[in-house]
Design a protein around this motif. Structure first.
Motif, PDB file in Angstrom:
ATOM      1  N   CYS A   1      -2.554   2.045  10.535  1.00  0.00           N
ATOM      2  CA  CYS A   1      -2.134   1.687  11.896  1.00  0.00           C
ATOM      3  C   CYS A   1      -3.332   1.685  12.835  1.00  0.00           C
ATOM      4  O   CYS A   1      -3.465   0.801  13.688  1.00  0.00           O
ATOM      5  CB  CYS A   1      -1.070   2.665  12.398  1.00  0.00           C
ATOM      6  SG  CYS A   1       0.534   2.516  11.588  1.00  0.00           S
ATOM      7  N   PHE A   2      -4.193   2.677  12.680  1.00  0.00           N
ATOM      8  CA  PHE A   2      -5.418   2.721  13.470  1.00  0.00           C
ATOM      9  C   PHE A   2      -6.275   1.494  13.186  1.00  0.00           C
ATOM     10  O   PHE A   2      -6.892   0.925  14.084  1.00  0.00           O
ATOM     11  CB  PHE A   2      -6.192   4.000  13.157  1.00  0.00           C
ATOM     12  CG  PHE A   2      -7.490   4.127  13.899  1.00  0.00           C
ATOM     13  CD1 PHE A   2      -7.522   4.496  15.231  1.00  0.00           C
ATOM     14  CD2 PHE A   2      -8.702   3.859  13.261  1.00  0.00           C
ATOM     15  CE1 PHE A   2      -8.727   4.604  15.911  1.00  0.00           C
ATOM     16  CE2 PHE A   2      -9.903   3.964  13.932  1.00  0.00           C
ATOM     17  CZ  PHE A   2      -9.910   4.340  15.264  1.00  0.00           C
ATOM     18  N   GLY A   3      -6.297   1.066  11.927  1.00  0.00           N
ATOM     19  CA  GLY A   3      -7.057  -0.124  11.555  1.00  0.00           C
ATOM     20  C   GLY A   3      -6.553  -1.370  12.256  1.00  0.00           C
ATOM     21  O   GLY A   3      -7.352  -2.241  12.641  1.00  0.00           O
ATOM     22  N   VAL A   4      -5.240  -1.473  12.446  1.00  0.00           N
ATOM     23  CA  VAL A   4      -4.679  -2.618  13.176  1.00  0.00           C
ATOM     24  C   VAL A   4      -5.217  -2.623  14.613  1.00  0.00           C
ATOM     25  O   VAL A   4      -5.610  -3.668  15.138  1.00  0.00           O
ATOM     26  CB  VAL A   4      -3.140  -2.562  13.173  1.00  0.00           C
ATOM     27  CG1 VAL A   4      -2.567  -3.656  14.077  1.00  0.00           C
ATOM     28  CG2 VAL A   4      -2.604  -2.723  11.762  1.00  0.00           C
TER      29      VAL A   4
ATOM     30  N   LEU B   1       0.806  -1.217   0.000  1.00  0.00           N
ATOM     31  CA  LEU B   1       0.000   0.000   0.000  1.00  0.00           C
ATOM     32  C   LEU B   1       0.842   1.271   0.000  1.00  0.00           C
ATOM     33  O   LEU B   1       0.495   2.257  -0.674  1.00  0.00           O
ATOM     34  CB  LEU B   1      -0.930   0.006   1.213  1.00  0.00           C
ATOM     35  CG  LEU B   1      -2.080  -1.004   1.211  1.00  0.00           C
ATOM     36  CD1 LEU B   1      -2.770  -1.027   2.569  1.00  0.00           C
ATOM     37  CD2 LEU B   1      -3.088  -0.673   0.113  1.00  0.00           C
ATOM     38  N   PHE B   2       1.949   1.268   0.766  1.00  0.00           N
ATOM     39  CA  PHE B   2       2.673   2.520   0.998  1.00  0.00           C
ATOM     40  C   PHE B   2       4.169   2.463   0.671  1.00  0.00           C
ATOM     41  O   PHE B   2       4.845   3.488   0.783  1.00  0.00           O
ATOM     42  CB  PHE B   2       2.501   2.955   2.458  1.00  0.00           C
ATOM     43  CG  PHE B   2       1.066   3.064   2.889  1.00  0.00           C
ATOM     44  CD1 PHE B   2       0.245   4.060   2.399  1.00  0.00           C
ATOM     45  CD2 PHE B   2       0.529   2.156   3.781  1.00  0.00           C
ATOM     46  CE1 PHE B   2      -1.080   4.170   2.797  1.00  0.00           C
ATOM     47  CE2 PHE B   2      -0.788   2.251   4.199  1.00  0.00           C
ATOM     48  CZ  PHE B   2      -1.601   3.260   3.696  1.00  0.00           C
ATOM     49  N   GLY B   3       4.696   1.287   0.314  1.00  0.00           N
ATOM     50  CA  GLY B   3       6.110   1.205  -0.037  1.00  0.00           C
ATOM     51  C   GLY B   3       6.970   0.665   1.100  1.00  0.00           C
ATOM     52  O   GLY B   3       6.537   0.548   2.249  1.00  0.00           O
ATOM     53  N   SER B   4       8.228   0.364   0.765  1.00  0.00           N
ATOM     54  CA  SER B   4       9.151  -0.281   1.708  1.00  0.00           C
ATOM     55  C   SER B   4       9.506   0.607   2.888  1.00  0.00           C
ATOM     56  O   SER B   4       9.654   0.131   4.018  1.00  0.00           O
ATOM     57  CB  SER B   4      10.434  -0.700   0.982  1.00  0.00           C
ATOM     58  OG  SER B   4      10.157  -1.628  -0.049  1.00  0.00           O
TER      59      SER B   4
ATOM     60  N   CYS C   1      -9.180  -4.223   7.958  1.00  0.00           N
ATOM     61  CA  CYS C   1      -9.095  -2.896   8.564  1.00  0.00           C
ATOM     62  C   CYS C   1      -7.938  -2.077   7.992  1.00  0.00           C
ATOM     63  O   CYS C   1      -8.054  -0.854   7.844  1.00  0.00           O
ATOM     64  CB  CYS C   1      -8.964  -3.017  10.076  1.00  0.00           C
ATOM     65  SG  CYS C   1     -10.474  -3.583  10.908  1.00  0.00           S
ATOM     66  N   ILE C   2      -6.827  -2.725   7.686  1.00  0.00           N
ATOM     67  CA  ILE C   2      -5.709  -1.993   7.065  1.00  0.00           C
ATOM     68  C   ILE C   2      -6.153  -1.417   5.726  1.00  0.00           C
ATOM     69  O   ILE C   2      -5.889  -0.247   5.403  1.00  0.00           O
ATOM     70  CB  ILE C   2      -4.483  -2.907   6.894  1.00  0.00           C
ATOM     71  CG1 ILE C   2      -3.824  -3.172   8.243  1.00  0.00           C
ATOM     72  CG2 ILE C   2      -3.463  -2.267   5.943  1.00  0.00           C
ATOM     73  CD1 ILE C   2      -2.639  -4.114   8.182  1.00  0.00           C
ATOM     74  N   TYR C   3      -6.844  -2.237   4.927  1.00  0.00           N
ATOM     75  CA  TYR C   3      -7.360  -1.767   3.638  1.00  0.00           C
ATOM     76  C   TYR C   3      -8.413  -0.675   3.832  1.00  0.00           C
ATOM     77  O   TYR C   3      -8.398   0.360   3.159  1.00  0.00           O
ATOM     78  CB  TYR C   3      -7.975  -2.930   2.858  1.00  0.00           C
ATOM     79  CG  TYR C   3      -7.046  -3.556   1.853  1.00  0.00           C
ATOM     80  CD1 TYR C   3      -6.497  -2.808   0.817  1.00  0.00           C
ATOM     81  CD2 TYR C   3      -6.727  -4.918   1.920  1.00  0.00           C
ATOM     82  CE1 TYR C   3      -5.642  -3.389  -0.108  1.00  0.00           C
ATOM     83  CE2 TYR C   3      -5.871  -5.502   1.003  1.00  0.00           C
ATOM     84  CZ  TYR C   3      -5.333  -4.735  -0.018  1.00  0.00           C
ATOM     85  OH  TYR C   3      -4.487  -5.306  -0.929  1.00  0.00           O
ATOM     86  N   ALA C   4      -9.329  -0.905   4.754  1.00  0.00           N
ATOM     87  CA  ALA C   4     -10.439   0.028   4.937  1.00  0.00           C
ATOM     88  C   ALA C   4      -9.967   1.413   5.357  1.00  0.00           C
ATOM     89  O   ALA C   4     -10.515   2.431   4.915  1.00  0.00           O
ATOM     90  CB  ALA C   4     -11.418  -0.528   5.965  1.00  0.00           C
ATOM     91  N   PHE C   5      -8.939   1.463   6.202  1.00  0.00           N
ATOM     92  CA  PHE C   5      -8.457   2.748   6.703  1.00  0.00           C
ATOM     93  C   PHE C   5      -7.269   3.291   5.909  1.00  0.00           C
ATOM     94  O   PHE C   5      -6.754   4.364   6.246  1.00  0.00           O
ATOM     95  CB  PHE C   5      -8.076   2.623   8.180  1.00  0.00           C
ATOM     96  CG  PHE C   5      -9.246   2.435   9.102  1.00  0.00           C
ATOM     97  CD1 PHE C   5      -9.944   3.537   9.580  1.00  0.00           C
ATOM     98  CD2 PHE C   5      -9.656   1.167   9.492  1.00  0.00           C
ATOM     99  CE1 PHE C   5     -11.022   3.377  10.447  1.00  0.00           C
ATOM    100  CE2 PHE C   5     -10.734   0.996  10.349  1.00  0.00           C
ATOM    101  CZ  PHE C   5     -11.418   2.104  10.828  1.00  0.00           C
ATOM    102  N   SER C   6      -6.837   2.575   4.865  1.00  0.00           N
ATOM    103  CA  SER C   6      -5.657   3.000   4.105  1.00  0.00           C
ATOM    104  C   SER C   6      -5.879   4.314   3.373  1.00  0.00           C
ATOM    105  O   SER C   6      -4.921   5.034   3.076  1.00  0.00           O
ATOM    106  CB  SER C   6      -5.234   1.914   3.113  1.00  0.00           C
ATOM    107  OG  SER C   6      -6.263   1.673   2.152  1.00  0.00           O
ATOM    108  N   ARG C   7      -7.123   4.653   3.072  1.00  0.00           N
ATOM    109  CA  ARG C   7      -7.403   5.915   2.392  1.00  0.00           C
ATOM    110  C   ARG C   7      -7.044   7.107   3.265  1.00  0.00           C
ATOM    111  O   ARG C   7      -6.921   8.226   2.767  1.00  0.00           O
ATOM    112  CB  ARG C   7      -8.872   5.984   1.989  1.00  0.00           C
ATOM    113  CG  ARG C   7      -9.875   5.974   3.138  1.00  0.00           C
ATOM    114  CD  ARG C   7     -11.298   5.863   2.625  1.00  0.00           C
ATOM    115  NE  ARG C   7     -11.518   4.597   1.961  1.00  0.00           N
ATOM    116  CZ  ARG C   7     -12.624   4.281   1.304  1.00  0.00           C
ATOM    117  NH1 ARG C   7     -13.607   5.160   1.222  1.00  0.00           N
ATOM    118  NH2 ARG C   7     -12.734   3.098   0.725  1.00  0.00           N
ATOM    119  N   LEU C   8      -6.885   6.877   4.564  1.00  0.00           N
ATOM    120  CA  LEU C   8      -6.469   7.938   5.483  1.00  0.00           C
ATOM    121  C   LEU C   8      -4.951   8.009   5.608  1.00  0.00           C
ATOM    122  O   LEU C   8      -4.435   8.830   6.377  1.00  0.00           O
ATOM    123  CB  LEU C   8      -7.084   7.710   6.860  1.00  0.00           C
ATOM    124  CG  LEU C   8      -8.618   7.666   6.918  1.00  0.00           C
ATOM    125  CD1 LEU C   8      -9.087   7.357   8.332  1.00  0.00           C
ATOM    126  CD2 LEU C   8      -9.209   8.986   6.433  1.00  0.00           C
ATOM    127  N   GLY C   9      -4.238   7.151   4.889  1.00  0.00           N
ATOM    128  CA  GLY C   9      -2.782   7.143   4.927  1.00  0.00           C
ATOM    129  C   GLY C   9      -2.238   6.073   5.855  1.00  0.00           C
ATOM    130  O   GLY C   9      -2.991   5.289   6.448  1.00  0.00           O
TER     131      GLY C   9
END
Length: 269
Positions: free
Chosen positions: A158-161, A15-18, A145-153
């Motif tokens: 992390c919040f999704g975890v 989602l965000f890179g290494s 949750c990681i996918y669902a909240f990924s639009r927030l960066g």
């Protein structure tokens, strides 16, 4: 489970890179220290204790232990998050941003010991299949949750975890509540006082951080830890009085028994 400890890293990389994945991994490992060093040790002790109890005593003990674990773990986990921005200044420039991740991931650190405690209870009551199901649920929840909240960066993921771990904890309590007749709200009731006691600690740490920004970072960090510790003890004695008294009573009893055994061993021929 291997998947539960690796798939979130791979997903963060995708989602965000290494670079973000590296910061996330370090922040996760740091946030997991209280759960690993304290919570898992408690869970190992609880398993044989639960197994020797009668069903009724076990039900009472699981609720009581929830409050005791919260009283010990919450200040450590929340404290990690409270000093995260200062601790970040001691790291290399490439780790910039890990402090914010650590603050968010402390939610996971709060729930991990409580989940381990629930697993110990389920194992003692011969419901190991439930533990496997909970682990599978956590895997799906973390990925979702990681996918669902990924639009927030990255911070959103992390919040999704943290949300995923909270969901697993709630499901664990639901299983125990439905299977053993333990009131679901009883668990939450035991968590509220220690959580409230963390509020003055966080405020004290933040005020100390802002007031000591001009001094060396390591001195500021030590001061924040000391001030936070004092603030939590004071808060716990006021806001979590009954649990604090219970904890102190258990500690004194344990020390007395240990001292008695030591004296008996020394007096033995």
């Amino acid at each position: 489970m291997f998947a539960n400890t690796r798939f979130d890293n791979l997903l963060m990389k995708r989602l965000f890179g290494s670079a973000v994945m590296g910061r996330y991994t370090l922040a996760y490992n740091l946030a997991d220290v209280p759960a690993e060093q304290i919570g898992e040790q408690i869970a190992e002790v609880l398993l044989p204790s639960f197994a020797r109890m009668s069903p009724e005593d076990r039900k009472k003990a699981i609720v009581r232990v929830t409050g005791m674990i919260a009283l010990v773990i919450f200040p450590v986990a929340v404290g990690f998050g409270a000093v995260a921005l200062t601790a970040e200044r001691l790291m290399r420039p490439e780790w910039l941003g890990i402090g914010n991740m650590l603050m968010v991931l402390c939610v996971m650190s709060i729930t991990r010991p409580l989940i381990s405690k629930a697993h110990s209870y389920l194992q003692a009551t011969d419901r190991t299949i439930r533990i496997t199901q909970l682990e599978a649920f956590k895997l799906v929840a973390v990925i979702s949750c990681i996918y669902a909240f990924s639009r927030l960066g990255p911070l959103g993921s992390c919040f999704g975890v943290g949300v995923a771990f909270l969901l697993e904890l709630s499901l664990s309590w639901f299983i125990m509540s439905r299977g053993d007749g333990i009131p679901f709200t009883a668990f939450f009731a035991r968590l509220v006082p220690p959580l409230l006691a963390c509020v003055p600690m966080v405020i004290a740490v933040e005020l100390t951080r802002r007031g000591l920004q001009s001094i060396p970072v390591i001195v500021s960090l030590v001061a924040q830890v000391a001030v936070g510790g004092v603030a939590y003890v004071a808060g716990a004695l006021v806001l979590a009085r009954s649990q604090s008294k219970e904890f102190l009573s258990l500690t004194k009893s344990a020390l007395a028994r240990r001292r008695g055994k030591k004296e008996d061993a020394e007096s033995a021929p």
